[in-house]
Design a protein around this motif. Structure first.
Motif, PDB file in Angstrom:
ATOM      1  N   GLY A  75      17.620  44.272  27.877  1.00 15.40           N
ATOM      2  CA  GLY A  75      17.115  43.392  29.078  1.00 15.40           C
ATOM      3  C   GLY A  75      18.127  43.988  30.158  1.00 15.40           C
ATOM      4  O   GLY A  75      17.517  43.727  31.337  1.00 15.40           O
ATOM      5  N   SER A  76      18.963  44.683  30.008  1.00 12.44           N
ATOM      6  CA  SER A  76      19.649  45.536  31.215  1.00 12.44           C
ATOM      7  C   SER A  76      18.992  46.713  31.693  1.00 12.44           C
ATOM      8  O   SER A  76      19.336  47.014  32.783  1.00 12.44           O
ATOM      9  N   ASP A 108      13.864  44.764  31.582  1.00  5.60           N
ATOM     10  CA  ASP A 108      13.989  43.803  32.642  1.00  5.60           C
ATOM     11  C   ASP A 108      12.631  43.241  32.897  1.00  5.60           C
ATOM     12  O   ASP A 108      12.183  42.086  33.271  1.00  5.60           O
ATOM     13  N   GLN A 110      11.494  39.463  33.099  1.00  6.12           N
ATOM     14  CA  GLN A 110      10.863  38.747  33.994  1.00  6.12           C
ATOM     15  C   GLN A 110       9.541  38.218  33.844  1.00  6.12           C
ATOM     16  O   GLN A 110       9.228  36.924  34.142  1.00  6.12           O
ATOM     17  N   LEU A 161      24.235  39.737  30.960  1.00  5.91           N
ATOM     18  CA  LEU A 161      23.494  40.355  32.009  1.00  5.91           C
ATOM     19  C   LEU A 161      23.673  39.359  33.192  1.00  5.91           C
ATOM     20  O   LEU A 161      23.886  38.503  33.133  1.00  5.91           O
ATOM     21  N   ARG A 187      22.067  37.549  35.419  1.00  4.64           N
ATOM     22  CA  ARG A 187      20.819  36.914  35.518  1.00  4.64           C
ATOM     23  C   ARG A 187      21.030  35.605  34.690  1.00  4.64           C
ATOM     24  O   ARG A 187      21.710  35.299  33.688  1.00  4.64           O
ATOM     25  N   ARG A 233      13.399  46.215  41.125  1.00  2.00           N
ATOM     26  CA  ARG A 233      14.404  46.740  40.230  1.00  2.00           C
ATOM     27  C   ARG A 233      14.500  48.435  40.500  1.00  2.00           C
ATOM     28  O   ARG A 233      13.367  48.925  40.972  1.00  2.00           O
ATOM     29  N   THR A 249       6.722  48.269  34.815  1.00  2.00           N
ATOM     30  CA  THR A 249       7.412  47.446  33.992  1.00  2.00           C
ATOM     31  C   THR A 249       6.682  46.186  33.946  1.00  2.00           C
ATOM     32  O   THR A 249       6.776  45.350  32.860  1.00  2.00           O
TER      33      THR A 249
END
Length: 228
Positions: free
Chosen positions: A8-9, A14, A18, A37, A39, A158, A192
């Motif tokens: 996830g990083s 990501d 999301q 993370l 977030r 991102r 992504t």
């Protein structure tokens, strides 16, 4: 739907995070990582874990998962063949084996790459290792899938942490409209956000192919948009 996300990083991970957090039918997102993370979200639960060869210590957190989206990966550049295989194949296989015991019907989506060698006998080491990993995931899970994107553009504001990817994005941005005009973008490019939407679509509806090339990814992303 409970979704587990690895990597996830990173940029692709990501995208998985999301899109999963935005999906109305996703009730919980478990992000497995070595470090926290940056977030927070009501649906997000972070699970810190250091041993990616053995996930038995976090089986309780993984239990009940309906899907796993694997965005963890590294470039083979600068890595020994042993280190590349350890991160690419061994980590993925260990997680898949653990999740298969908990839920054999789980949807496992592994992000591979264009040019992957599913025969495992080609000249390129990285392509063979990716192919071996794809084959393992698809063999373990009836609902196992491998995504083979070409050039991946970042979404959701991102930027990649990898300098090479950042330079690649900067170089690709001016030619992206031309690729779309020439109808080459479905063959060469995805994003992504599209990868996240595709992973969710596969978890909900499946797909006729288990290894999806870039063109398939764009097609499924379009289907996902129509289905909502």
């Amino acid at each position: 739907m409970k979704v587990v996300v690895f990597g996830g990083s990173g940029l692709i991970g990501d995208g998985f995070l999301q899109e999963s957090l935005r999906a109305e039918d996703v009730t919980e997102v478990v992000a497995v990582a070595r470090t926290p993370l940056s977030r927070s979200h009501p649906k997000l639960r972070q699970v810190l874990h250091s041993d990616f060869f053995d996930f038995t210590a976090i089986t309780e957190e993984l239990s009940g998962a309906d899907a796993c989206f694997w965005g963890l990966g590294v470039s083979s550049v600068g890595l020994s063949p042993q280190d590349y295989e350890r991160i690419t194949y061994d980590y993925t296989k260990a997680a898949a084996d653990t999740l298969a015991v908990l839920n054999p019907a789980l949807t496992f989506v592994y992000v591979s790459g264009g040019g992957t060698d599913s025969t495992e006998h080609g000249r390129s080491h990285w392509a063979r290792v990716k192919g071996r990993t794809e084959n393992a995931v698809i063999a373990i899970f009836p609902n196992g899938y491998a995504l083979r994107p070409g050039f991946v553009q970042p979404s959701h504001g991102r930027r990649s942490k990898t300098p090479g990817y950042r330079w690649g994005n900067a170089l690709a941005a001016p030619i992206a409209p031309m690729l779309r005009l020439l109808r080459l973008s479905p063959v060469l490019m995805t994003s992504t956000a599209q990868l996240g939407k595709v992973a969710l679509h596969l978890a909900r509806h499946g797909y006729s192919r288990h290894a999806l090339e870039n063109r398939d990814i764009v097609t499924v992303a379009t289907l996902a948009g129509k289905h909502g």
